[in-house]
Each structure stands twice: as structure tokens, then as C-alpha cells.
Design a protein around this motif. Structure first.
Motif, short mmCIF file in Angstrom:
data_model
loop_
_atom_site.label_atom_id
_atom_site.label_comp_id
_atom_site.label_asym_id
_atom_site.label_seq_id
_atom_site.Cartn_x
_atom_site.Cartn_y
_atom_site.Cartn_z
N ARG A 110 50.31 -3.14 40.48
CA ARG A 110 49.73 -1.85 40.07
C ARG A 110 48.24 -1.95 39.79
NH1 ARG A 110 48.75 0.46 35.20
NH2 ARG A 110 49.80 -1.23 34.09
N ARG A 111 47.80 -3.02 39.14
CA ARG A 111 46.39 -3.13 38.77
C ARG A 111 45.48 -3.32 39.96
NH1 ARG A 111 46.22 -6.83 33.21
NH2 ARG A 111 47.54 -5.44 31.95
N ASN A 112 46.03 -3.73 41.07
CA ASN A 112 45.22 -3.95 42.27
C ASN A 112 45.35 -2.83 43.29
OD1 ASN A 112 44.20 -6.46 41.40
ND2 ASN A 112 46.05 -7.50 42.07
N LEU B 85 50.98 5.62 37.66
CA LEU B 85 51.63 4.98 36.52
C LEU B 85 52.39 3.71 36.89
CD1 LEU B 85 53.00 8.07 34.55
CD2 LEU B 85 50.83 6.84 34.23
N LEU B 86 53.05 3.73 38.03
CA LEU B 86 53.92 2.63 38.41
C LEU B 86 53.35 1.75 39.52
CD1 LEU B 86 57.38 4.49 38.39
CD2 LEU B 86 56.26 3.25 36.51
N GLY B 87 52.29 2.21 40.17
CA GLY B 87 51.75 1.44 41.29
C GLY B 87 52.70 1.41 42.46
N LEU B 88 53.35 2.57 42.74
CA LEU B 88 54.32 2.65 43.84
C LEU B 88 54.00 3.83 44.75
CD1 LEU B 88 57.68 1.97 41.92
CD2 LEU B 88 56.53 0.42 43.51
N PRO B 89 52.86 3.80 45.43
CA PRO B 89 52.60 4.87 46.39
C PRO B 89 53.57 4.81 47.56
CG PRO B 89 50.99 3.11 46.64
CD PRO B 89 51.80 2.78 45.42
N TYR B 90 53.87 5.97 48.12
CA TYR B 90 54.72 6.02 49.31
C TYR B 90 53.94 5.52 50.53
CZ TYR B 90 58.23 8.91 46.93
OH TYR B 90 59.21 9.37 46.09
N MET C 50 62.27 0.35 52.75
CA MET C 50 61.68 -0.26 51.56
C MET C 50 60.57 -1.26 51.86
SD MET C 50 63.01 1.12 48.90
CE MET C 50 64.20 2.45 48.91
N GLU C 51 60.10 -1.30 53.10
CA GLU C 51 59.03 -2.24 53.43
C GLU C 51 57.75 -1.90 52.65
OE1 GLU C 51 58.14 1.32 55.51
OE2 GLU C 51 60.02 0.20 55.57
N ASP C 52 57.51 -0.61 52.40
CA ASP C 52 56.32 -0.21 51.66
C ASP C 52 56.43 -0.61 50.19
OD1 ASP C 52 58.42 1.59 51.42
OD2 ASP C 52 57.13 3.36 51.25
N VAL C 53 57.62 -0.47 49.61
CA VAL C 53 57.83 -0.84 48.21
C VAL C 53 57.64 -2.35 48.02
CG1 VAL C 53 59.49 -0.90 46.31
CG2 VAL C 53 59.38 1.10 47.80
N VAL C 54 58.17 -3.13 48.93
CA VAL C 54 58.03 -4.59 48.84
C VAL C 54 56.56 -4.98 48.82
CG1 VAL C 54 58.44 -6.78 50.02
CG2 VAL C 54 60.26 -5.08 49.91
N LEU C 55 55.77 -4.40 49.73
CA LEU C 55 54.37 -4.81 49.83
C LEU C 55 53.57 -4.36 48.61
CD1 LEU C 55 52.16 -6.21 51.40
CD2 LEU C 55 51.74 -4.06 52.61
N VAL C 56 53.72 -3.11 48.17
CA VAL C 56 52.91 -2.66 47.03
C VAL C 56 53.30 -3.38 45.75
CG1 VAL C 56 52.34 -0.43 48.05
CG2 VAL C 56 54.36 -0.62 46.57
#
Length: 232
Positions: free
Chosen positions: A181-183, A141-146, A170-176
Motif C-alpha cells: 500500500r505504501r508504494n 485505504l487498502l492499497g488494492l486498486p483494480y 486475481m493476478e492484479d491483487v497478487v501483484l499490488v
């Protein structure tokens, strides 16, 4: 393994001797399937047998400054493959992940996209299943995988996004979020089975609250350094 790997598997480590062997054992499927690849261990100064175990498994060792963001960034910069798969040392890829990755790579449109795996924990308690289900819903839904869910991305696209930032958290959050989300595409039939150790140590409810507080603080503009001090 060939001299020109198609896929570089980047694994940051720090005293990961207990979990790394299982992680690397699962990667043998790529060898059996004939997928050209390399495994890169970006170690942040382990004092246990992590590096020796990685060398025994035939992985390349990249020494990096301690910190997951810094280690992921160093591994991506050292990678030779056209595609990068970022994987945590306490995560085991399950399912026919080689075929799923090969299929994703084969589609030219995916050179401007990234893929991730479904999350599961190595502890099948109902609470942990619920946490994993919520994480998978968040991903869709949010495009925020861990970061625990692995990330497959084409090297040039990854670098055009600025790579993983050298942040303490938060390095993973920044990159995703840069990917969008659409990509972000789930890899069909692939599960990332990750350790539930932090949930067992801290209590599942408390760990979930801590995760969401950190995420909320980040979106409110709190610096990752301050968030990391709170998290730790």
C-alpha cells in the motif's frame, strides 16, 4: 515512436474489437506530446477484428496463451520500455495522463513504487458512481486498486516482484499486494474510464457481491482456479 521507448503500454485483448479503438485513440495523446513509447497488444486468440484494428493503429502484436494473467505477463516480458503501463482494452485514460506519467517517471524515488489512476465508469448512473467511489476508497485505504485502474511501474522493479502471475483471476491483487500500500501512488488528475458492461449484464449489486466474494475467498486461501470457475 522511437527505437528506444521510455514507456511500454501493455494491453491484453480477447475479442475486444468494440472497445479497443477508443482505448487506442486515447493513447494518441502520447504521440502528440512526444512521449517515447510503444503499444503492445497481447492477444489471447481473438476471432474478431481485434488484431487487425491494433495493427492499423500501429501497435505491436504479441500472441499469448489465453488468460489475462498470462497475457499481462507475456506483454511485460516482451516490453522494451524502461517503464510499463498495464491497461485494459475496455479502459480509456482521461485527463492529462501523459504529464502525470512523465512527472511520476521523473522522480527517482518512484523507481521502487507504482502508480494507478482514479476509477470511473462509462455509465454515469448513481449506482455506478457509487461503485467507483468505493473502489477509489479501497485503493487509498487498502492499497488494492483494480486492474481496470491501470498500473504504471518501472520494469526492473516489476520483474523483481515476480511479474504478473499466470493466474486465471486475481493476478492484479497478487501483484499490488507485493508492491504494498505504501508504494502505490495515485496519478494526479488521471481517470481510467472503464466499461460498466459486466455491471449492466449481471446487475450492479450482484456483480459487487461477486467481486467481494472472490476477493474474500482469495484471502481465505481458495485457489484462483476455483475462484475463476465461480466467477465465470
Amino acid at each position: 515512436m522511437t527505437d528506444t521507448p521510455l514507456l511500454s503500454i501493455v494491453i491484453p485483448t480477447l475479442n475486444a474489437a468494440k472497445t479497443l479503438p477508443s482505448c487506442l485513440a486515447a493513447l494518441r495523446l502520447a504521440v502528440r506530446a512526444g512521449l517515447p513509447h510503444e503499444s503492445l497488444i497481447t492477444d489471447g486468440g481473438s476471432s474478431d477484428s481485434t488484431v487487425a484494428l491494433a495493427e492499423q493503429a500501429g501497435a505491436h502484436i504479441v500472441t499469448a496463451e489465453r488468460g489475462r494473467g498470462k497475457q499481462l505477463r507475456a506483454g511485460g516480458q516482451a516490453a522494451r520500455g524502461d517503464w510499463l503501463l498495464f491497461l485494459h482494452a475496455d479502459t480509456i485514460l482521461a485527463g492529462d495522463w501523459v504529464s502525470a506519467i512523465a512527472g511520476f517517471i521523473a522522480d527517482p524515488a518512484n523507481r521502487q513504487r507504482a502508480a494507478y489512476a482514479r476509477l470511473a465508469f462509462d455509465d454515469d448512473r448513481p449506482t455506478h458512481r457509487l461503485i467507483a467511489a468505493a473502489a477509489n476508497l479501497r485503493s487509498r485505504l487498502l492499497g488494492l486498486p483494480y486492474g481496470d485502474q491501470a498500473l504504471l511501474i518501472q520494469r526492473d522493479y516489476y520483474r523483481s516482484l515476480g511479474e504478473y502471475p499466470a493466474l486465471p483471476l486475481m493476478e492484479d491483487v497478487v501483484l499490488v499486494r507485493r508492491i504494498g500500500r505504501r508504494n502505490l501512488i495515485p496519478l494526479p488528475g488521471v481517470t481510467a474510464i472503464t466499461s460498466a458492461g459486466r455491471y449492466r449484464r449481471n446487475g450492479a449489486a450482484l456483480q459487487v457481491v461477486r467481486n467481494w466474494v472472490c476477493l474474500g475467498a482469495y484471502f481465505l486461501g481458495v485457489s484462483p482456479d476455483r475462484i475463476a470457475r465461480f466467477y465465470q
